[in-house]
Design an enzyme around this catalytic site. Structure first.
Site, mmCIF file in Angstrom:
data_model
loop_
_atom_site.group_PDB
_atom_site.id
_atom_site.type_symbol
_atom_site.label_atom_id
_atom_site.label_comp_id
_atom_site.label_asym_id
_atom_site.label_seq_id
_atom_site.Cartn_x
_atom_site.Cartn_y
_atom_site.Cartn_z
ATOM 1 N N LEU A 89 42.118 40.240 44.443
ATOM 2 C CA LEU A 89 41.820 39.090 43.590
ATOM 3 C C LEU A 89 42.334 39.348 42.180
ATOM 4 O O LEU A 89 42.459 40.503 41.765
ATOM 5 C CB LEU A 89 40.308 38.844 43.527
ATOM 6 N N ASP A 90 42.589 38.275 41.434
ATOM 7 C CA ASP A 90 42.884 38.419 40.020
ATOM 8 C C ASP A 90 41.661 39.021 39.328
ATOM 9 O O ASP A 90 40.526 38.874 39.793
ATOM 10 C CB ASP A 90 43.194 37.062 39.379
ATOM 11 N N GLN A 91 41.875 39.656 38.193
ATOM 12 C CA GLN A 91 40.791 40.334 37.490
ATOM 13 C C GLN A 91 39.623 39.406 37.185
ATOM 14 O O GLN A 91 38.468 39.800 37.312
ATOM 15 C CB GLN A 91 41.298 40.944 36.180
ATOM 16 N N THR A 93 38.805 36.641 38.752
ATOM 17 C CA THR A 93 38.300 35.940 39.930
ATOM 18 C C THR A 93 37.265 36.822 40.618
ATOM 19 O O THR A 93 37.508 38.002 40.850
ATOM 20 C CB THR A 93 39.433 35.632 40.924
ATOM 21 N N ARG A 187 45.334 28.122 41.351
ATOM 22 C CA ARG A 187 45.417 27.801 39.923
ATOM 23 C C ARG A 187 46.558 26.829 39.641
ATOM 24 O O ARG A 187 46.391 25.850 38.895
ATOM 25 C CB ARG A 187 45.571 29.095 39.127
#
Length: 248
Positions: A89-91, A93, A187
């Site tokens: 995951l993105d940081q 998220t 996104r």
């Protein structure tokens, strides 16, 4: 992250974040101590406590130790020297990550990902009043500046299904299902509908009431390629997501 010395939770957070960020993480229940959500700034930490908050999934050029990968590696211990991250995951998220301890399984999942994965589900808070449901099917590419964009030529196909759950004039809680898992897919797709994810300044968001990217991976499901067993992992949607929509 394992705590080395006894200290107050806020003091620990201030070692890694500015005071505003630290306060907001506590306010919006983004800090856990030994698996339990803690909101008290003066909570007494003891040596050996585990404190996860705002972690990168894996190492970067700037950070190699304070990552979810290293926390899991320390947890499983030395007997499992090999550890592989297959669902990252993105940081900013939150939600479900997936690690495997078997190299053969890791390589199979890497090369046959779409054949094994049966469900990737997310919740997000988007800007504006969104109504109904729909599907976005197009192609995404990445610029040299690492910004993902929709393209008609080249790129990789990206398919996103979405449905508005609760809406008001300012923001909406949406549920998202992915057929593909491209970088920044949700996104970019939400922004293309003129409903960027709250807190996502990179893709046009103007508000940041939660002081984080309002995106959460709640369900991940796949068929184990060796046992043929269906495995599903879920985590509850953050309370702050529903609260920010209902308060307007």
């Amino acid at each position: 992250m394992k705590i080395v010395n006894d200290q107050i939770l806020m003091d620990y957070l201030l070692e890694n974040y500015n005071r505003t960020k630290a306060k907001n993480m506590l306010k919006y229940k983004e800090v856990k101590v030994n698996g339990k959500v803690i909101t008290q700034y003066d909570y007494a930490l003891k040596a050996g406590d585990d404190v996860p908050s705002g972690l990168l999934s894996e190492r970067t050029a700037k950070e190699s130790k304070r990552t979810a990968y290293m926390m899991v590696k320390n947890y499983v211990g030395k007997k499992h020297e090999q550890l592989y991250l297959v669902h990252r995951l993105d940081q900013d998220t939150s939600g479900v990550l997936m690690f495997v301890k078997n190299k053969k399984l890791y390589e199979y999942l890497t090369h046959h990902w779409n054949d094994c994965v049966t469900m990737r589900s997310y919740y997000g808070v988007v800007e504006g009043k969104m109504i109904g449901r729909g599907t976005i099917d197009n192609y995404l590419a990445e610029s040299r500046g690492q910004e993902v964009y929709i393209t008609k030529k080249g790129g990789q196909r990206a398919i996103t299904h979405y449905e508005a759950i609760v809406s008001n004039k300012r923001c909406s809680l949406v549920h998202v299902l992915l057929d593909t898992g491209r970088k920044n897919q949700i996104r970019v797709h939400m922004a293309s509908l003129h409903h960027p994810i709250m807190g996502d300044k990179k893709y046009g968001a103007r508000s940041n009431e939660l002081k984080r990217l309002a995106l959460h991976a709640d369900t991940f499901s796949f068929i184990h390629p060796f046992t043929h067993q269906k495995m599903t992992f879920t985590t509850a949607i953050p309370d702050s997501f529903e609260k920010v929509v209902k308060k307007h």
